[in-house]
Design a protein around this motif. Sequence first.
Motif, PDB file in Angstrom:
ATOM      1  N   GLY A   1     -11.481  -1.516  -4.609  1.00  0.00           N
ATOM      2  CA  GLY A   1     -10.886  -2.099  -5.807  1.00  0.00           C
ATOM      3  C   GLY A   1      -9.384  -2.269  -5.670  1.00  0.00           C
ATOM      4  N   LEU A   2      -8.732  -1.294  -5.066  1.00  0.00           N
ATOM      5  CA  LEU A   2      -7.291  -1.386  -4.835  1.00  0.00           C
ATOM      6  C   LEU A   2      -6.981  -2.520  -3.868  1.00  0.00           C
ATOM      7  CD1 LEU A   2      -4.371  -0.370  -5.066  1.00  0.00           C
ATOM      8  CD2 LEU A   2      -4.876   1.221  -3.188  1.00  0.00           C
ATOM      9  N   ARG A   3      -7.783  -2.653  -2.825  1.00  0.00           N
ATOM     10  CA  ARG A   3      -7.565  -3.721  -1.862  1.00  0.00           C
ATOM     11  C   ARG A   3      -7.672  -5.082  -2.543  1.00  0.00           C
ATOM     12  NH1 ARG A   3      -6.929  -2.088   3.196  1.00  0.00           N
ATOM     13  NH2 ARG A   3      -6.768  -4.276   3.789  1.00  0.00           N
ATOM     14  N   ARG A   4      -8.660  -5.254  -3.409  1.00  0.00           N
ATOM     15  CA  ARG A   4      -8.818  -6.531  -4.112  1.00  0.00           C
ATOM     16  C   ARG A   4      -7.579  -6.842  -4.950  1.00  0.00           C
ATOM     17  NH1 ARG A   4     -14.225  -4.744  -4.576  1.00  0.00           N
ATOM     18  NH2 ARG A   4     -13.815  -3.837  -6.627  1.00  0.00           N
ATOM     19  N   GLU A   5      -7.062  -5.832  -5.625  1.00  0.00           N
ATOM     20  CA  GLU A   5      -5.875  -6.019  -6.474  1.00  0.00           C
ATOM     21  C   GLU A   5      -4.662  -6.436  -5.639  1.00  0.00           C
ATOM     22  OE1 GLU A   5      -4.236  -6.303 -10.156  1.00  0.00           O
ATOM     23  OE2 GLU A   5      -6.269  -5.575  -9.801  1.00  0.00           O
ATOM     24  N   LEU A   6      -4.449  -5.742  -4.531  1.00  0.00           N
ATOM     25  CA  LEU A   6      -3.277  -6.033  -3.707  1.00  0.00           C
ATOM     26  C   LEU A   6      -3.444  -7.335  -2.927  1.00  0.00           C
ATOM     27  CD1 LEU A   6      -2.290  -2.482  -2.400  1.00  0.00           C
ATOM     28  CD2 LEU A   6      -1.189  -3.846  -4.189  1.00  0.00           C
ATOM     29  N   VAL A   7      -4.655  -7.646  -2.491  1.00  0.00           N
ATOM     30  CA  VAL A   7      -4.884  -8.909  -1.788  1.00  0.00           C
ATOM     31  C   VAL A   7      -4.578 -10.088  -2.706  1.00  0.00           C
ATOM     32  CG1 VAL A   7      -6.693 -10.420  -0.858  1.00  0.00           C
ATOM     33  CG2 VAL A   7      -6.481  -8.067  -0.030  1.00  0.00           C
TER      34      VAL A   7
ATOM     35  N   TYR B   1       0.832  -1.203   0.000  1.00  0.00           N
ATOM     36  CA  TYR B   1       0.000   0.000   0.000  1.00  0.00           C
ATOM     37  C   TYR B   1       0.867   1.254   0.000  1.00  0.00           C
ATOM     38  CZ  TYR B   1      -3.943  -3.048   0.994  1.00  0.00           C
ATOM     39  OH  TYR B   1      -4.899  -4.026   0.901  1.00  0.00           O
ATOM     40  N   ARG B   2       1.956   1.209   0.766  1.00  0.00           N
ATOM     41  CA  ARG B   2       2.869   2.354   0.802  1.00  0.00           C
ATOM     42  C   ARG B   2       3.515   2.600  -0.556  1.00  0.00           C
ATOM     43  NH1 ARG B   2       5.236   4.219   5.809  1.00  0.00           N
ATOM     44  NH2 ARG B   2       3.996   3.544   7.602  1.00  0.00           N
ATOM     45  N   ALA B   3       3.844   1.517  -1.277  1.00  0.00           N
ATOM     46  CA  ALA B   3       4.467   1.673  -2.588  1.00  0.00           C
ATOM     47  C   ALA B   3       3.509   2.344  -3.573  1.00  0.00           C
ATOM     48  CB  ALA B   3       4.906   0.315  -3.119  1.00  0.00           C
ATOM     49  N   VAL B   4       2.254   1.952  -3.527  1.00  0.00           N
ATOM     50  CA  VAL B   4       1.253   2.595  -4.379  1.00  0.00           C
ATOM     51  C   VAL B   4       1.098   4.064  -3.987  1.00  0.00           C
ATOM     52  CG1 VAL B   4      -1.192   2.648  -5.034  1.00  0.00           C
ATOM     53  CG2 VAL B   4       0.010   0.455  -4.845  1.00  0.00           C
ATOM     54  N   ALA B   5       0.989   4.320  -2.694  1.00  0.00           N
ATOM     55  CA  ALA B   5       0.840   5.700  -2.220  1.00  0.00           C
ATOM     56  C   ALA B   5       2.038   6.556  -2.615  1.00  0.00           C
ATOM     57  CB  ALA B   5       0.665   5.712  -0.700  1.00  0.00           C
ATOM     58  N   ALA B   6       3.245   6.005  -2.463  1.00  0.00           N
ATOM     59  CA  ALA B   6       4.461   6.750  -2.804  1.00  0.00           C
ATOM     60  C   ALA B   6       4.483   7.102  -4.291  1.00  0.00           C
ATOM     61  CB  ALA B   6       5.700   5.937  -2.433  1.00  0.00           C
TER      62      ALA B   6
ATOM     63  N   ALA C   1      -0.591   8.576   3.709  1.00  0.00           N
ATOM     64  CA  ALA C   1      -1.226   8.443   2.402  1.00  0.00           C
ATOM     65  C   ALA C   1      -1.679   6.996   2.167  1.00  0.00           C
ATOM     66  CB  ALA C   1      -0.265   8.882   1.302  1.00  0.00           C
ATOM     67  N   ALA C   2      -0.854   6.033   2.607  1.00  0.00           N
ATOM     68  CA  ALA C   2      -1.203   4.620   2.438  1.00  0.00           C
ATOM     69  C   ALA C   2      -2.477   4.277   3.201  1.00  0.00           C
ATOM     70  CB  ALA C   2      -0.053   3.741   2.913  1.00  0.00           C
ATOM     71  N   SER C   3      -2.623   4.838   4.393  1.00  0.00           N
ATOM     72  CA  SER C   3      -3.814   4.576   5.189  1.00  0.00           C
ATOM     73  C   SER C   3      -5.056   5.128   4.494  1.00  0.00           C
ATOM     74  CB  SER C   3      -3.655   5.196   6.578  1.00  0.00           C
ATOM     75  OG  SER C   3      -4.766   4.911   7.395  1.00  0.00           O
ATOM     76  N   ARG C   4      -4.889   6.206   3.751  1.00  0.00           N
ATOM     77  CA  ARG C   4      -6.026   6.815   3.050  1.00  0.00           C
ATOM     78  C   ARG C   4      -6.437   5.995   1.826  1.00  0.00           C
ATOM     79  NH1 ARG C   4      -4.572  12.921   1.947  1.00  0.00           N
ATOM     80  NH2 ARG C   4      -6.579  12.781   0.834  1.00  0.00           N
ATOM     81  N   ILE C   5      -5.459   5.474   1.083  1.00  0.00           N
ATOM     82  CA  ILE C   5      -5.829   4.707  -0.110  1.00  0.00           C
ATOM     83  C   ILE C   5      -6.262   3.283   0.232  1.00  0.00           C
ATOM     84  CG2 ILE C   5      -4.310   6.069  -1.597  1.00  0.00           C
ATOM     85  CD1 ILE C   5      -2.443   3.604  -1.696  1.00  0.00           C
ATOM     86  N   ALA C   6      -5.914   2.835   1.457  1.00  0.00           N
ATOM     87  CA  ALA C   6      -6.261   1.461   1.851  1.00  0.00           C
ATOM     88  C   ALA C   6      -7.766   1.251   1.980  1.00  0.00           C
ATOM     89  CB  ALA C   6      -5.576   1.101   3.171  1.00  0.00           C
ATOM     90  N   VAL C   7      -8.547   2.314   1.978  1.00  0.00           N
ATOM     91  CA  VAL C   7     -10.005   2.173   2.075  1.00  0.00           C
ATOM     92  C   VAL C   7     -10.638   1.952   0.702  1.00  0.00           C
ATOM     93  CG1 VAL C   7     -10.069   3.638   4.121  1.00  0.00           C
ATOM     94  CG2 VAL C   7     -10.462   4.666   1.876  1.00  0.00           C
TER      95      VAL C   7
ATOM     96  N   GLU D   1      -9.347   5.754  -7.690  1.00  0.00           N
ATOM     97  CA  GLU D   1      -9.159   4.318  -7.550  1.00  0.00           C
ATOM     98  C   GLU D   1      -8.596   3.673  -8.814  1.00  0.00           C
ATOM     99  OE1 GLU D   1     -11.458   0.921  -5.174  1.00  0.00           O
ATOM    100  OE2 GLU D   1     -12.667   1.778  -6.792  1.00  0.00           O
ATOM    101  N   ALA D   2      -9.031   4.115  -9.980  1.00  0.00           N
ATOM    102  CA  ALA D   2      -8.552   3.519 -11.229  1.00  0.00           C
ATOM    103  C   ALA D   2      -7.051   3.712 -11.383  1.00  0.00           C
ATOM    104  CB  ALA D   2      -9.293   4.122 -12.419  1.00  0.00           C
ATOM    105  N   VAL D   3      -6.572   4.893 -11.045  1.00  0.00           N
ATOM    106  CA  VAL D   3      -5.137   5.170 -11.138  1.00  0.00           C
ATOM    107  C   VAL D   3      -4.372   4.348 -10.104  1.00  0.00           C
ATOM    108  CG1 VAL D   3      -3.360   6.952 -10.846  1.00  0.00           C
ATOM    109  CG2 VAL D   3      -5.466   7.477 -12.092  1.00  0.00           C
ATOM    110  N   ALA D   4      -4.940   4.225  -8.908  1.00  0.00           N
ATOM    111  CA  ALA D   4      -4.293   3.440  -7.849  1.00  0.00           C
ATOM    112  C   ALA D   4      -4.189   1.970  -8.261  1.00  0.00           C
ATOM    113  CB  ALA D   4      -5.068   3.570  -6.541  1.00  0.00           C
TER     114      ALA D   4
END
Length: 208
Positions: free
Chosen positions: A89-95, A35-40, A80-86, A52-55
């Motif tokens: 769609g991103l969670r499904r991709e990373l999970v 999540y941090r890597a995506v946020a960074a 920032a990672a804590s904010r995008i973790a909600v 979300e699409a960009v994330a």
Amino acid sequence: MIIAIDGPAASGKGTLARRLAAHFGLRHLDTGLTYRAVAAALLARGLPLGDEAVAIATARNLDLTRLDRDVLSAHEIGEAASRIAVLPGLRRELVALQKRFAEQPPGAVLDGRDIGTVVCPDATVKLFCTASPEVRARRRTAELQSKGGEAAYDKVLDDLRRRDARDAGRDVAPLKPADDAHLLDTSEMDIETAFKAAVDIVDGVRAD
């Protein structure tokens, strides 16, 4: 063998996970770094954290072998990672990415906030690592200062409490112990004591 370790920020789960992986000869993944890597990447490109699409597109290009803990541990990246973790769609991709990592032989130790409940619900052993907010804030402040950063205990404590509330209150994969997780409160433990306690739990489960 898959060992799932969950818990809030600065509870000691990351250090514990790395030690357990080395001890049992398993691979290790700090799922929070994904999540941090995506946020960074979003921050570096000046992109909105709520897109979300960009994330998701950013997550699809992640290389798990190139997650730089030192770079990604910056406080603003964590926020920032804590904010995008909600973003569901991103969670499904990373999970899905995390599941594939866990399922490769000989197994792995994964730490995060939803490993035992979502990513690896059938893990061999589940640990929920916790500590009081005050202890965690002292640890995080010392960690940031040791790396040359500026950190005020009161601000770190406030940030941790906000992140705890956000992580526990989100609709998708909230932070909570799995029903069959072993609770490990590290508030009064140093890392050696916590590590020994965790090894004893893992060995006990494997012996059953």
